[in-house]
Design a protein around this motif. Structure first.
Motif, short mmCIF file in Angstrom:
data_model
loop_
_atom_site.label_atom_id
_atom_site.label_comp_id
_atom_site.label_asym_id
_atom_site.label_seq_id
_atom_site.Cartn_x
_atom_site.Cartn_y
_atom_site.Cartn_z
N ASP A 57 9.60 18.35 -15.48
CA ASP A 57 9.27 18.36 -13.96
C ASP A 57 9.43 16.94 -13.21
N GLY A 58 8.98 15.83 -14.05
CA GLY A 58 8.96 14.48 -13.36
C GLY A 58 10.44 14.25 -13.22
N VAL A 59 11.38 14.13 -14.25
CA VAL A 59 12.86 13.93 -13.98
C VAL A 59 13.48 14.76 -12.99
N GLU A 60 13.03 16.21 -12.62
CA GLU A 60 13.51 16.96 -11.65
C GLU A 60 13.28 16.36 -10.19
N GLU A 61 12.02 15.84 -10.02
CA GLU A 61 11.37 15.50 -8.90
C GLU A 61 11.97 14.26 -8.46
N SER A 62 11.93 13.33 -9.41
CA SER A 62 12.16 11.91 -9.03
C SER A 62 13.47 11.32 -9.82
N GLY A 63 14.44 12.21 -10.46
CA GLY A 63 15.59 11.96 -11.18
C GLY A 63 15.70 10.96 -12.31
N LYS A 64 14.21 10.49 -12.54
CA LYS A 64 14.03 9.70 -13.89
C LYS A 64 12.74 9.94 -14.25
N TYR A 65 12.38 9.63 -15.85
CA TYR A 65 11.12 9.62 -16.33
C TYR A 65 9.89 9.20 -15.39
N ALA A 66 8.89 10.15 -15.29
CA ALA A 66 7.60 9.80 -14.30
C ALA A 66 6.61 9.33 -15.18
N GLY A 67 6.46 9.55 -16.34
CA GLY A 67 5.09 9.11 -16.89
C GLY A 67 3.98 9.95 -17.15
N PHE A 68 3.15 9.80 -17.72
CA PHE A 68 1.85 10.43 -17.80
C PHE A 68 0.52 9.66 -17.26
N CYS A 69 -0.17 10.60 -16.27
CA CYS A 69 -1.14 9.84 -15.55
C CYS A 69 -2.51 9.53 -16.40
N PRO B 136 0.43 6.82 -13.60
CA PRO B 136 0.48 6.30 -15.06
C PRO B 136 0.44 4.84 -14.95
N LEU B 137 -0.47 4.29 -15.78
CA LEU B 137 -1.03 3.05 -16.01
C LEU B 137 -0.23 2.21 -16.93
N GLN B 138 0.19 1.07 -16.95
CA GLN B 138 0.71 0.24 -17.98
C GLN B 138 -0.23 -0.62 -18.71
N PRO B 139 -0.38 -0.50 -19.85
CA PRO B 139 -1.35 -1.55 -20.49
C PRO B 139 -0.84 -3.21 -20.37
N LEU B 140 -1.85 -4.02 -20.26
CA LEU B 140 -1.71 -5.45 -20.19
C LEU B 140 -0.46 -5.77 -21.33
N VAL B 141 -0.56 -5.51 -22.74
CA VAL B 141 0.44 -5.74 -23.59
C VAL B 141 1.05 -4.65 -23.70
#
Length: 430
Positions: free
Chosen positions: A151-163, A267-272
């Motif tokens: 669904d994420g790829v279809e909507e944005s054309g790329k990997y959207a990540g997990f919230c 989706p949140l990226q960790p500091l490291v």
């Protein structure tokens, strides 16, 4: 090598670990010797999934797509299809579902729902990981995770990540803890311990809030929510299945009063970073001092027992520290390329760089900018453990080119820093 399956729209789903760091991808149908070129449309390393496109009409002749079903129930029979150990003939092993719960996905080091089965899983199978040291225990990626990826790829054309909500929560199973936070006997929930400053929740929730419900679903004192028939699953699953920028209604107990808040999920990226697939490492070299951003793959270089053998402070920060602002990195002096200019500093390798010329470091790019625009006679680096490196700036600049030449290193900085500097100079010129 790995296996994949066809879905509607003439696309193939395979595992991210099959195409990670790819340069050229070929696919072939079962029973056919012909290989066809495939393009990787999207890769989700967190969920270990990748989407491939094949242009050739010949490849699709006589091909049927797979219909995605539901999550199988406990004790339901499953067949695992693939090419284990890279064999040329298809292999089918059978087993039953033994557990459905959030599990650490080894490839992307993320907690997502997975289905545990007792079929034999070996590299090349369509299931995505096995449990080392245990016989006949493997894991398969459930359909909701696959659908969320698609669904994420279809909507944005790329990997959207997990919230993520950006919270670290503690169970409230202890009666005295519940009484202290004024929870009534019928109330259940989890205690907020830490909040990621980059999350929307940081502006809304507070430490010591009790989260009672998520989108109307009550959260138990152990952090689980109801799932199917008498099964339970951690409430993180409900969070991860939300789409980026979607909102969730959270009921909270604060100072004995119930409140409801609407929180936007991202989706949140960790500091490291936990992985560094499909990209070259970042680095900056000045006077033989090699600076890199701290990543978990950097710590993994200390071997299988990296948790115990890597520098303790770096390891603790990598696993527990939260970012304070977007783009933040922990910068480490990874090694010292020996030269007269840096003699005596070699023992300071593996320490974090805190400041350059008194300025707190935000990331590697920031460190690079401060060093390269230095107008002082000397440049000072303040490291962890209150250690200090001071270099004569003019002599260090001269030594830098000699050191690079001696070690046959073509550039003092990685391409990502060069590209950013070029774009900055173009912007200034305009």
């Amino acid at each position: 090598m790995g296996s994949g399956f066809v879905i509607p729209g003439r696309k193939i789903i395979t595992n991210a670990h099959v195409v990670a760091d790819h340069t050229f991808v070929l696919v072939r149908k079962h029973g056919s010797p012909t290989k066809y070129r495939a393009e990787v449309q999207a890769v989700g390393h967190e969920c270990d999934l990748a989407l491939l496109l094949v242009e050739s009409q010949d490849f699709w002749e006589g091909m049927n797509f797979l219909e995605l079903g539901d999550i199988p129930f406990l004790q339901q029979a499953v067949a695992v299809v693939g090419y284990p150990q890279g064999g040329d003939n298809i292999s089918v092993t059978k087993g039953v579902v033994s557990r459905v719960e959030p599990t650490q996905y080894v490839h992307g080091a993320t907690q997502l729902m997975a289905i545990q089965i007792d079929a034999a899983i070996n590299p090349g199978n369509s299931a995505f990981q096995n449990l080392s040291g245990a016989e006949n225990i493997g894991y398969i990626i459930p359909v909701p995770v696959i659908k969320h990826f698609l669904d994420g790829v279809e909507e944005s054309g790329k990997y959207a990540g997990f919230c993520s909500l950006g919270l670290v929560c503690q169970p409230t199973e202890n009666v005295q803890l519940r009484n202290h936070f004024k929870m009534l006997p019928e109330m259940t929930g989890v205690l907020v311990s830490k909040i990621n400053p980059l999350s929307d929740a940081y502006k809304i929730l507070k430490k010591d809030d009790i989260i009672l419900t998520f989108d109307g679903v009550p959260i138990a004192n152990d952090g689980t929510v109801p799932f199917r028939n008498r099964e339970r699953i951690t409430f993180d699953y409900l969070v991860s299945m939300k789409k980026p920028n979607e909102t969730a209604v959270v009921k909270v107990l604060r100072d004995g009063k119930e409140c409801e808040f609407s929180i936007t999920l991202q989706p949140l990226q960790p500091l490291v970073p936990v992985h560094q697939f499909d990209k070259l490492p970042s680095y900056y070299i000045f006077a033989g001092l090699v600076f890199v951003p701290l990543t978990q793959p950097y710590l993994h270089e200390y071997g299988e027992d990296w948790y115990n053998t890597s520098p303790r402070r770096l390891c603790e920060r990598a696993l527990r520290e939260l970012p304070k602002k977007a783009g933040e990195q922990l910068v480490v002096l990874s090694q010292v390329l020996m030269d007269d200019i840096n003699a005596g500093y070699e023992r300071l390798a593996e320490l974090q760089v805190k400041k350059v010329n008194g300025v707190e470091i935000e990331n590697l790019k920031h460190l690079c900018q401060i060093v390269e625009t230095c107008s002082n006679e000397s440049v000072r680096f303040d490291l962890d453990d209150e250690r200090v490196i001071v270099l004569n700036y003019h002599l260090a600049k001269i030594a830098s080119s000699k050191i690079l030449k001696r070690h046959r290193i073509p550039s003092a900085k990685s391409n990502d820093l060069i590209d950013e500097q070029n774009s900055l100079e173009v912007g200034l010129a305009c």
